[in-house]
Design an enzyme around this catalytic site. Structure first.
Site, PDB file in Angstrom:
ATOM      1  N   LYS A   1     -40.992 -37.825  20.659  1.00 29.58           N
ATOM      2  CA  LYS A   1     -41.605 -38.967  21.369  1.00 29.58           C
ATOM      3  C   LYS A   1     -41.859 -40.193  20.512  1.00 29.58           C
ATOM      4  CE  LYS A   1     -40.983 -36.719  24.639  1.00 29.58           C
ATOM      5  NZ  LYS A   1     -39.895 -37.168  25.487  1.00 29.58           N
TER       6      LYS A   1
ATOM      7  N   GLY B   1     -39.186 -42.365  19.847  1.00 32.94           N
ATOM      8  CA  GLY B   1     -38.101 -43.322  20.078  1.00 32.94           C
ATOM      9  C   GLY B   1     -36.725 -42.702  19.936  1.00 32.94           C
TER      10      GLY B   1
ATOM     11  N   THR C   1     -34.689 -41.280  22.137  1.00 28.23           N
ATOM     12  CA  THR C   1     -33.709 -41.647  23.161  1.00 28.23           C
ATOM     13  C   THR C   1     -33.176 -43.056  22.907  1.00 28.23           C
ATOM     14  OG1 THR C   1     -34.993 -40.293  24.679  1.00 28.23           O
ATOM     15  CG2 THR C   1     -33.372 -41.770  25.676  1.00 28.23           C
ATOM     16  N   TRP C   2     -34.072 -43.937  22.518  1.00 27.57           N
ATOM     17  CA  TRP C   2     -33.673 -45.330  22.218  1.00 27.57           C
ATOM     18  C   TRP C   2     -32.700 -45.341  21.030  1.00 27.57           C
ATOM     19  CZ3 TRP C   2     -37.792 -49.640  20.812  1.00 27.57           C
ATOM     20  CH2 TRP C   2     -37.200 -50.909  21.010  1.00 27.57           C
TER      21      TRP C   2
ATOM     22  N   HIS D   1     -34.863 -32.822  15.400  1.00 26.43           N
ATOM     23  CA  HIS D   1     -36.314 -32.983  15.256  1.00 26.43           C
ATOM     24  C   HIS D   1     -36.815 -32.219  14.028  1.00 26.43           C
ATOM     25  CE1 HIS D   1     -37.286 -35.124  18.903  1.00 26.43           C
ATOM     26  NE2 HIS D   1     -36.859 -34.185  19.721  1.00 26.43           N
TER      27      HIS D   1
ATOM     28  N   ARG E   1     -43.258 -43.434  14.771  1.00 22.10           N
ATOM     29  CA  ARG E   1     -44.063 -44.237  15.707  1.00 22.10           C
ATOM     30  C   ARG E   1     -45.528 -44.025  15.366  1.00 22.10           C
ATOM     31  NH1 ARG E   1     -43.605 -43.599  22.377  1.00 22.10           N
ATOM     32  NH2 ARG E   1     -44.527 -45.623  22.837  1.00 22.10           N
TER      33      ARG E   1
ATOM     34  N   LYS F   1     -43.181 -45.966  29.868  1.00 25.71           N
ATOM     35  CA  LYS F   1     -43.626 -47.357  29.725  1.00 25.71           C
ATOM     36  C   LYS F   1     -43.040 -48.034  28.495  1.00 25.71           C
ATOM     37  CE  LYS F   1     -48.411 -47.276  31.407  1.00 25.71           C
ATOM     38  NZ  LYS F   1     -49.743 -47.320  30.777  1.00 25.71           N
ATOM     39  N   GLY F   2     -42.934 -47.268  27.416  1.00 24.10           N
ATOM     40  CA  GLY F   2     -42.439 -47.835  26.158  1.00 24.10           C
ATOM     41  C   GLY F   2     -43.333 -48.945  25.630  1.00 24.10           C
TER      42      GLY F   2
HETATM   43  P1  PAP Z   1     -37.762 -37.160  22.733  1.00 27.36           P
HETATM   44  O1  PAP Z   1     -38.216 -37.084  21.314  1.00 27.36           O
HETATM   45  O2  PAP Z   1     -38.281 -36.026  23.576  1.00 27.36           O
HETATM   46  O3  PAP Z   1     -36.287 -37.315  22.893  1.00 27.36           O
HETATM   47  P2  PAP Z   1     -38.347 -39.964  22.891  1.00 27.36           P
HETATM   48  O4  PAP Z   1     -37.150 -40.609  23.423  1.00 27.36           O
HETATM   49  O5  PAP Z   1     -38.578 -40.026  21.421  1.00 27.36           O
HETATM   50  O6  PAP Z   1     -38.433 -38.455  23.375  1.00 27.36           O
HETATM   51  O7  PAP Z   1     -39.660 -40.574  23.527  1.00 27.36           O
HETATM   52  C1  PAP Z   1     -39.750 -41.158  24.771  1.00 27.36           C
HETATM   53  C2  PAP Z   1     -40.538 -42.419  24.577  1.00 27.36           C
HETATM   54  O8  PAP Z   1     -39.624 -43.472  24.226  1.00 27.36           O
HETATM   55  C3  PAP Z   1     -41.211 -42.847  25.845  1.00 27.36           C
HETATM   56  O9  PAP Z   1     -42.359 -43.595  25.432  1.00 27.36           O
HETATM   57  P3  PAP Z   1     -43.671 -43.755  26.350  1.00 27.36           P
HETATM   58  O10 PAP Z   1     -44.030 -42.383  26.827  1.00 27.36           O
HETATM   59  O11 PAP Z   1     -44.707 -44.353  25.451  1.00 27.36           O
HETATM   60  O12 PAP Z   1     -43.286 -44.679  27.442  1.00 27.36           O
HETATM   61  C4  PAP Z   1     -40.151 -43.738  26.466  1.00 27.36           C
HETATM   62  O13 PAP Z   1     -40.655 -44.633  27.440  1.00 27.36           O
HETATM   63  C5  PAP Z   1     -39.638 -44.460  25.245  1.00 27.36           C
HETATM   64  N1  PAP Z   1     -38.271 -44.946  25.427  1.00 27.36           N
HETATM   65  C6  PAP Z   1     -37.199 -44.285  25.937  1.00 27.36           C
HETATM   66  N2  PAP Z   1     -36.121 -45.061  25.944  1.00 27.36           N
HETATM   67  C7  PAP Z   1     -36.502 -46.248  25.427  1.00 27.36           C
HETATM   68  C8  PAP Z   1     -35.818 -47.486  25.204  1.00 27.36           C
HETATM   69  N3  PAP Z   1     -34.553 -47.636  25.505  1.00 27.36           N
HETATM   70  N4  PAP Z   1     -36.526 -48.508  24.661  1.00 27.36           N
HETATM   71  C9  PAP Z   1     -37.832 -48.376  24.354  1.00 27.36           C
HETATM   72  N5  PAP Z   1     -38.523 -47.226  24.553  1.00 27.36           N
HETATM   73  C10 PAP Z   1     -37.871 -46.188  25.085  1.00 27.36           C
END
Ligand code: PAP
Length: 322
Positions: A65, A67, A69-70, A134, A156, A286-287
């Site tokens: 969690k 970032g 996916t980003w 991870h 993060r 929400k990001g």
């Molecule tokens: P993972 O480790 O399980 O793969 P991961 O992608 O690290 O998860 O975390 C998801 C977080 O990244 C979410 O944050 P939030 O809960 O605070 O909203 C998600 O919204 C955010 N996220 C996913 N894709 C993007 C993106 N393209 N740009 C910015 N934030 C993103």
């Protein structure tokens, strides 16, 4: 990996001899100082004994969690952007992200690849291969640590990481169970118990390695990526050996990978991941930087800020936590 290596016996794991903690009512086992679900640990051990790295592999790494996916979307778009061609800038039809969630293309080694028995034959993949993990740095296969392959880590601030994890893991609970008490999730995080945690040790391991070897390990922060997306995307592309020639290309990659765009793609609104069965939409929320304020009491804030200060003291790492 050669297909014959699929037959290599997996290391014997005697779970009941390992320290055990209940995390969200799920058993987590401690191995070399880090906490895992049983099947992640088993996959991590298989990965360590079977993965054959290539020098041009790119390994993305992160706690949960922060970032992931980003970063997967960005690395994929940077590495594949020659496929779009100039004429396709700002066009979606050639974009793999329209068809699948980023995790389809950049798979997490100990979640998607080495949990399969036998694991898929990744030796057939074209170079340069992109993977994610991870796992803490200390638990990476020696073949990765000893190779020159590039590693990109994303961290993060701990408060937003915890809140994001809490929302995500609640999707795995039934409506009868309801949301997990945030206070309990907070206590676990502060104790260092979480998937692939302790969080701070995870982050600090990669941070220290990135200082020792900045050509090989790029350390990114979610907050910096939000604040200066184009600047950081350029830095990432240069690190990966694919620098941008035009500003327009940078804008294109930033747009393709933006939360607003990915979140609203059909595949991410309604798709389900074939490995764990999570809805793709759960990876896009929400990001926001500072969303922790929606869940933390002032006492929680002070406690985690103090833990963060003590953990990071002397490391030179600033996690934008205040
Ligand atoms: P993972 O480790 O399980 O793969 P991961 O992608 O690290 O998860 O975390 C998801 C977080 O990244 C979410 O944050 P939030 O809960 O605070 O909203 C998600 O919204 C955010 N996220 C996913 N894709 C993007 C993106 N393209 N740009 C910015 N934030 C993103």
């Amino acid at each position: 990996m050669d297909s014959s290596e699929n037959d290599v016996a997996r290391p014997l794991l005697v779970l009941d001899q390992l320290p055990l903690e209940s995390y969200w009512d799920i058993p987590l086992y401690q191995w070399n100082g880090f906490w895992y679900r049983a099947y992640h640990l088993e996959a991590a051990l298989a990965l360590r004994s079977q993965f054959k790295v290539r020098p041009d592999d790119i390994i993305l790494a992160s706690p949960m969690k922060t970032g992931t996916t980003w970063l997967k979307a960005l690395a994929l778009s940077i590495m594949r952007r020659h496929c779009y061609g100039d004429e396709n800038i700002h066009r979606a039809d050639e974009d793999p992200l329209v068809k699948n969630h980023p995790a389809f293309y950049v798979q997490t080694l100990e979640v998607q690849v080495f949990t399969a028995k036998p694991p898929p034959d990744v030796s057939a993949m074209q170079s340069p291969r992109l993977f994610h993990t991870h796992l803490p740095y200390s638990e990476l296969p020696d073949s990765i640590k000893e190779s020159n392959c590039k590693i990109v880590y994303i961290a993060r601030n701990p408060k937003d990481t915890l809140v994001s994890t809490w929302h995500f893991l609640n999707h795995l609970r039934t409506s009868e169970q309801g949301p997990y008490p945030f206070e309990k999730a907070f206590e676990c995080f502060c104790k260092g118990v979480s998937h692939f945690g302790p969080f701070f040790e995870h982050v600090l391991q990669y941070w220290k390695e990135s200082l020792k070897n900045p050509e090989r390990i790029l350390f990114l922060k979610y907050e910096e990526l939000k604040r200066d997306t184009k600047g950081k995307v350029k830095e990432l592309a240069s690190f990966l050996g694919r620098p941008f020639a035009k500003e327009e290309e940078v804008e294109d990659v930033a747009w393709r990978c933006s939360l607003e765009r990915l979140k609203n793609l059909e595949v991410n609104k309604n798709g389900v991941d074939p490995w764990v069965g999570m809805r793709n939409s759960t990876f896009f929320r929400k990001g926001e930087v500072g969303d922790w304020k929606s869940m933390f009491t002032p006492e929680m804030r002070d406690k985690l800020d103090e833990i963060t200060r003590l953990k990071l003291e002397g490391s030179g790492l600033n996690l934008d936590y205040m």
